[in-house]
Enzyme design. Structure first.
Site, PDB file in Angstrom:
ATOM      1  N   ASP A  22       0.846  -1.190   0.000  1.00 28.41           N
ATOM      2  CA  ASP A  22       0.000   0.000   0.000  1.00 28.41           C
ATOM      3  C   ASP A  22       0.881   1.238   0.000  1.00 28.41           C
ATOM      4  O   ASP A  22       1.932   1.256   0.656  1.00 28.41           O
ATOM      5  CB  ASP A  22      -0.883   0.047   1.261  1.00 28.41           C
ATOM      6  CG  ASP A  22      -1.883  -1.083   1.318  1.00 28.41           C
ATOM      7  OD1 ASP A  22      -2.204  -1.651   0.270  1.00 28.41           O
ATOM      8  OD2 ASP A  22      -2.335  -1.391   2.438  1.00 28.41           O
ATOM      9  N   ARG A  23       0.451   2.265  -0.702  1.00 26.45           N
ATOM     10  CA  ARG A  23       1.167   3.540  -0.663  1.00 26.45           C
ATOM     11  C   ARG A  23       1.240   4.008   0.786  1.00 26.45           C
ATOM     12  O   ARG A  23       0.241   4.014   1.489  1.00 26.45           O
ATOM     13  CB  ARG A  23       0.428   4.565  -1.519  1.00 26.45           C
ATOM     14  CG  ARG A  23       1.146   5.891  -1.626  1.00 26.45           C
ATOM     15  CD  ARG A  23       0.353   6.840  -2.482  1.00 26.45           C
ATOM     16  NE  ARG A  23       0.054   6.220  -3.760  1.00 26.45           N
ATOM     17  CZ  ARG A  23       0.530   6.638  -4.922  1.00 26.45           C
ATOM     18  NH1 ARG A  23       1.299   7.686  -4.974  1.00 26.45           N
ATOM     19  NH2 ARG A  23       0.219   6.021  -6.032  1.00 26.45           N
TER      20      ARG A  23
END
Length: 196
Positions: A22-23
């Site tokens: 995930d960013r």
């Protein structure tokens, strides 16, 4: 082995990339150098044959009192199980937990911490982790400045600390990849310990 695939055919995100984070999440990533190893690695991830362990700095909650446990909570209608271990507690403010995921669903650690443990990952913008900024004592100016800067940079405290998978050259052997904590994690932990 089917060598008719190019790396980009199996993963639209990038040549050789086997999975993603995930960013805002730091830590281990796995990339393949050849088409056959890419195909084997992608299949191991798809079949959930990979062991993934995360570290998460979360808001303290009484749900963490036991020090360890298992979370069973479906995500988007699919089974998702995680095991957690309390590594360090920072008073009634925060805790460092190790989380081992058994399935690898989208946002699994973040959702399990926020919804089941009621301990959102610090600074997580999607699952209540930014509320932590308002819980910091007024005398903790250094910690507050650090966290505000990290929040502006869209960082939050989830780290893929290790991934273990079968060696593509020798399937009887496993490979473990580990990633050290980023310096901003260490700076934050130091400030949390100083609050005593």
């Amino acid at each position: 082995h089917n060598n008719n695939f190019s790396l980009s055919d199996l993963n639209r995100y990038g040549r050789g990339m086997v999975h993603r984070l995930d960013r805002g999440t730091s830590g281990c990533m796995v990339w393949a150098k050849t088409d056959p190893s890419h195909a084997l690695l992608v299949s191991q991830f798809f079949l959930r044959q990979v062991n993934k362990t995360y570290l998460a700095l979360v808001q303290w909650s009484p749900h963490l009192e036991s020090g360890r446990g298992t979370i069973d909570m479906n995500i988007e209608g699919k089974p998702a199980q995680s095991s957690y271990l309390l590594v360090e507690r920072f008073g009634d403010l925060a805790a460092l937990v190790q989380v081992h995921i058994h399935q690898g669903r989208n946002h699994q650690v973040r959702l399990h911490c926020a919804r089941q443990l009621q301990s959102p990952v610090l600074l997580d913008p999607n699952y209540g982790g930014t509320a932590f900024l308002w819980k910091i004592p007024a005398e903790s100016d250094q910690l507050l400045k650090l966290l505000r800067r990290l929040h502006r940079n869209k960082c939050f405290f989830l780290h893929a600390s290790s991934i273990t998978f079968e060696d593509t050259a020798n399937l009887d052997r496993c490979v473990e990849v580990q990633a050290p904590l980023p310096s901003w994690w260490n700076d934050t932990i130091k400030e949390l310990r100083a609050l005593g």
